[in-house]
Design an enzyme around this catalytic site. Sequence first.
Site, PDB file in Angstrom:
ATOM      1  N   ASP A 157      -2.224  19.782  38.907  1.00  0.00           N
ATOM      2  CA  ASP A 157      -0.959  20.450  39.276  1.00  0.00           C
ATOM      3  C   ASP A 157       0.210  19.491  39.079  1.00  0.00           C
ATOM      4  O   ASP A 157       1.248  19.865  38.543  1.00  0.00           O
ATOM      5  CB  ASP A 157      -1.012  20.879  40.756  1.00  0.00           C
ATOM      6  CG  ASP A 157      -2.123  21.896  40.987  1.00  0.00           C
ATOM      7  OD1 ASP A 157      -2.200  22.863  40.199  1.00  0.00           O
ATOM      8  OD2 ASP A 157      -2.914  21.687  41.926  1.00  0.00           O
TER       9      ASP A 157
ATOM     10  N   HIS B 234      11.356  11.900  25.936  1.00  0.00           N
ATOM     11  CA  HIS B 234       9.900  12.099  26.091  1.00  0.00           C
ATOM     12  C   HIS B 234       9.593  13.587  26.076  1.00  0.00           C
ATOM     13  O   HIS B 234       8.725  14.065  26.811  1.00  0.00           O
ATOM     14  CB  HIS B 234       9.406  11.411  27.377  1.00  0.00           C
ATOM     15  CG  HIS B 234      10.211  11.746  28.592  1.00  0.00           C
ATOM     16  ND1 HIS B 234      11.442  11.184  28.860  1.00  0.00           N
ATOM     17  CD2 HIS B 234       9.986  12.622  29.608  1.00  0.00           C
ATOM     18  CE1 HIS B 234      11.914  11.683  29.989  1.00  0.00           C
ATOM     19  NE2 HIS B 234      11.064  12.544  30.460  1.00  0.00           N
TER      20      HIS B 234
ATOM     21  N   ASP C   5      11.021  16.391  26.997  1.00  0.00           N
ATOM     22  CA  ASP C   5      11.178  17.442  28.026  1.00  0.00           C
ATOM     23  C   ASP C   5      12.659  17.787  28.178  1.00  0.00           C
ATOM     24  O   ASP C   5      13.094  18.297  29.213  1.00  0.00           O
ATOM     25  CB  ASP C   5      10.610  16.993  29.386  1.00  0.00           C
ATOM     26  CG  ASP C   5      11.425  15.847  29.974  1.00  0.00           C
ATOM     27  OD1 ASP C   5      12.474  15.487  29.398  1.00  0.00           O
ATOM     28  OD2 ASP C   5      11.027  15.312  31.004  1.00  0.00           O
TER      29      ASP C   5
ATOM     30  N   ASP D  42      17.403   6.991  30.506  1.00  0.00           N
ATOM     31  CA  ASP D  42      18.570   6.246  30.007  1.00  0.00           C
ATOM     32  C   ASP D  42      18.385   4.744  30.078  1.00  0.00           C
ATOM     33  O   ASP D  42      19.358   3.998  30.215  1.00  0.00           O
ATOM     34  CB  ASP D  42      19.790   6.643  30.836  1.00  0.00           C
ATOM     35  CG  ASP D  42      19.528   6.489  32.336  1.00  0.00           C
ATOM     36  OD1 ASP D  42      20.435   6.765  33.132  1.00  0.00           O
ATOM     37  OD2 ASP D  42      18.410   6.079  32.709  1.00  0.00           O
TER      38      ASP D  42
ATOM     39  N   HIS E 248      12.453  11.757  37.373  1.00  0.00           N
ATOM     40  CA  HIS E 248      12.766  13.151  37.673  1.00  0.00           C
ATOM     41  C   HIS E 248      11.441  13.895  37.825  1.00  0.00           C
ATOM     42  O   HIS E 248      10.371  13.373  37.487  1.00  0.00           O
ATOM     43  CB  HIS E 248      13.662  13.791  36.608  1.00  0.00           C
ATOM     44  CG  HIS E 248      13.166  13.685  35.192  1.00  0.00           C
ATOM     45  ND1 HIS E 248      13.990  13.351  34.143  1.00  0.00           N
ATOM     46  CD2 HIS E 248      11.940  13.864  34.654  1.00  0.00           C
ATOM     47  CE1 HIS E 248      13.310  13.345  33.009  1.00  0.00           C
ATOM     48  NE2 HIS E 248      12.048  13.651  33.299  1.00  0.00           N
TER      49      HIS E 248
ATOM     50  N   ASP F  42      10.840   6.490  34.831  1.00  0.00           N
ATOM     51  CA  ASP F  42      11.401   5.755  33.707  1.00  0.00           C
ATOM     52  C   ASP F  42      10.706   4.400  33.613  1.00  0.00           C
ATOM     53  O   ASP F  42      10.881   3.547  34.502  1.00  0.00           O
ATOM     54  CB  ASP F  42      12.911   5.570  33.908  1.00  0.00           C
ATOM     55  CG  ASP F  42      13.565   4.952  32.682  1.00  0.00           C
ATOM     56  OD1 ASP F  42      12.838   4.442  31.799  1.00  0.00           O
ATOM     57  OD2 ASP F  42      14.801   4.974  32.617  1.00  0.00           O
TER      58      ASP F  42
ATOM     59  N   GLU G 198      10.508  12.140  44.415  1.00  0.00           N
ATOM     60  CA  GLU G 198      10.221  13.060  43.299  1.00  0.00           C
ATOM     61  C   GLU G 198       9.176  14.096  43.701  1.00  0.00           C
ATOM     62  O   GLU G 198       9.261  15.265  43.315  1.00  0.00           O
ATOM     63  CB  GLU G 198       9.757  12.273  42.065  1.00  0.00           C
ATOM     64  CG  GLU G 198      10.806  11.319  41.519  1.00  0.00           C
ATOM     65  CD  GLU G 198      12.147  11.987  41.238  1.00  0.00           C
ATOM     66  OE1 GLU G 198      13.190  11.323  41.359  1.00  0.00           O
ATOM     67  OE2 GLU G 198      12.162  13.205  40.918  1.00  0.00           O
TER      68      GLU G 198
ATOM     69  N   HIS H  86      10.566  17.165  45.019  1.00  0.00           N
ATOM     70  CA  HIS H  86      10.933  18.158  43.978  1.00  0.00           C
ATOM     71  C   HIS H  86       9.692  18.887  43.485  1.00  0.00           C
ATOM     72  O   HIS H  86       9.714  20.108  43.319  1.00  0.00           O
ATOM     73  CB  HIS H  86      11.588  17.446  42.782  1.00  0.00           C
ATOM     74  CG  HIS H  86      12.926  16.864  43.060  1.00  0.00           C
ATOM     75  ND1 HIS H  86      13.947  17.592  43.643  1.00  0.00           N
ATOM     76  CD2 HIS H  86      13.421  15.616  42.855  1.00  0.00           C
ATOM     77  CE1 HIS H  86      15.028  16.813  43.767  1.00  0.00           C
ATOM     78  NE2 HIS H  86      14.739  15.617  43.290  1.00  0.00           N
TER      79      HIS H  86
ATOM     80  N   HIS I 100      17.903  18.478  46.253  1.00  0.00           N
ATOM     81  CA  HIS I 100      18.533  17.315  46.883  1.00  0.00           C
ATOM     82  C   HIS I 100      19.198  17.711  48.200  1.00  0.00           C
ATOM     83  O   HIS I 100      19.694  18.805  48.341  1.00  0.00           O
ATOM     84  CB  HIS I 100      19.542  16.684  45.939  1.00  0.00           C
ATOM     85  CG  HIS I 100      18.872  15.892  44.853  1.00  0.00           C
ATOM     86  ND1 HIS I 100      19.395  15.768  43.586  1.00  0.00           N
ATOM     87  CD2 HIS I 100      17.712  15.197  44.876  1.00  0.00           C
ATOM     88  CE1 HIS I 100      18.584  15.022  42.859  1.00  0.00           C
ATOM     89  NE2 HIS I 100      17.548  14.671  43.609  1.00  0.00           N
TER      90      HIS I 100
ATOM     91  N   ASP J 158      22.026   0.310  69.177  1.00  0.00           N
ATOM     92  CA  ASP J 158      21.012  -0.731  69.416  1.00  0.00           C
ATOM     93  C   ASP J 158      21.702  -2.078  69.612  1.00  0.00           C
ATOM     94  O   ASP J 158      21.258  -2.905  70.400  1.00  0.00           O
ATOM     95  CB  ASP J 158      20.064  -0.836  68.218  1.00  0.00           C
ATOM     96  CG  ASP J 158      19.358   0.473  67.928  1.00  0.00           C
ATOM     97  OD1 ASP J 158      19.180   1.254  68.887  1.00  0.00           O
ATOM     98  OD2 ASP J 158      18.998   0.732  66.769  1.00  0.00           O
TER      99      ASP J 158
ATOM    100  N   ASP K 173      22.918  -2.241  76.549  1.00  0.00           N
ATOM    101  CA  ASP K 173      22.264  -1.984  75.256  1.00  0.00           C
ATOM    102  C   ASP K 173      22.856  -2.883  74.179  1.00  0.00           C
ATOM    103  O   ASP K 173      22.184  -3.325  73.274  1.00  0.00           O
ATOM    104  CB  ASP K 173      22.474  -0.516  74.816  1.00  0.00           C
ATOM    105  CG  ASP K 173      21.843   0.463  75.783  1.00  0.00           C
ATOM    106  OD1 ASP K 173      20.858   0.074  76.470  1.00  0.00           O
ATOM    107  OD2 ASP K 173      22.331   1.608  75.871  1.00  0.00           O
TER     108      ASP K 173
END
Lengths: 365, 84
Positions: free
Chosen positions: A57, A67, A69, A74, A82, A97, A118, A121, A127, A186, A326
């Site tokens: 998958d 490549h 696609d 770059d 990606h 890359d 990635e 995605h 995003h 903190d 604190d």
Amino acid sequence: FTEGNPKWKRNNLTYRIVNYTPLMRRADVDEAIQKALSVWSNVTPLTFQKIEDKMADIMISFVVRDHQDNSPFDGPNGQLAHAFQPGEAIGGDVHLDNEEYWTKDGRGYNLFIVIAHELGHSLGLSHSTDPGALMYPTYAYTDPKEFHLPQDDIDGIQAIYGQSNAPVQPTGPTTPQACDPSLTFDAVTTLRGEMMFFKGRYILRKHPQRIETELNFISLFWPKLPSGIQAAYENIERDEVLLFKEDKYWVLRGYDIAPGYPKSIYRLGFPKTVKRVNAAYSDENTGKTYFFVADRYWRYDENKRSMDHGYPRKILSDFGKIGRVDAAFQKDGYVYFFHGTTQFQFDPRGKRIVRQMKSNSWFDC
Amino acid sequence: FPVAPEAEEERKNIALVETYLQNFYNLQKDDQPHVRLKSVNPLPEKLKEMQEFFGLKVTGKPDLETLEMMKKPRCGVPDIGKYV
């Protein structure tokens, strides 16, 4: 969410590592990918099985430039990787890359962090606008050992695949908002005229001449520093900032971590019973630094470089109703103590609290 | 004559902004400049979209903060629109 809400129709997915970057040991690449997959399987019913041949998958490969696609890489930097939304063939595939400097630590680009993003995605997430989210588009290093999937990403992926089957639902860190009334800190320190508010893996940075408050990862400035800094103070005379976490401390000289750190806090004279420091500030007029631990405080002489005698003392006995601290810092002769969402302005000369404010009063809310 | 450094820098910045918005914000490549003279330039709106996404000041102009964000290493998937 990705347009059209694509998702896998099965929960048991397969993945295959088609090739490897020459820059890392194969075992380290395998480990980074397994860890990245578990980021998502830990919070959903999804499972990932590695296969060695056949079409999986999620096909993971290291490629360069064009490549085939329609989305050429770059070269070094710029676009790091990606991935394609769930679907047949190229759907779900991750391309990295191969001209990037892939590593398993803070140098170059951490493979685990990028692949985990990635895979978001590959599973159907797009995003996020939350700067602390894993699915935020720009690269930000986090030590893999300290990584916890942020709540924003958990909410997103569970909206697609449902909750995890674990009896206790995992939760993740949220990104601090400067004007959140419930914001606590903190540690707080000045740093060459600016103010640094430490919270989890973040620093809220306030420059006196700028209205906005900048939010950054601690790792952006200091990759070697851990998150969760517990105390900090500036020694203005020496142009140093000391940062504390558990029983260790680091020294920033200027903006860089001085070599040879972290060191043990016991070198400063703390007894072994002290396991961590909650807060600290340094009085540039007297050369004395005050360390706050639970309900007591120590006083350190910066010139003698040793703790003063007669300490610890009770915070209540010398700082009024503040009790526990604190975070603390000194500015323009006043000391500002933070406890929860409350901030006290303390006059060290008159030894009294002159004002009480909200913890985020320094931000333009 | 060699181009004045500022002009060269500005030219580079414009190229960076256009490429970034084409890659990640669906700015259509525009290889018919004379058509551009007639139609509205979509770049400021796309720039605002990008600035809003990153929580930057929404100016529609390639200010320093925006250019710095565009130079950050990042994921190649667009922030808006399809990636198939």
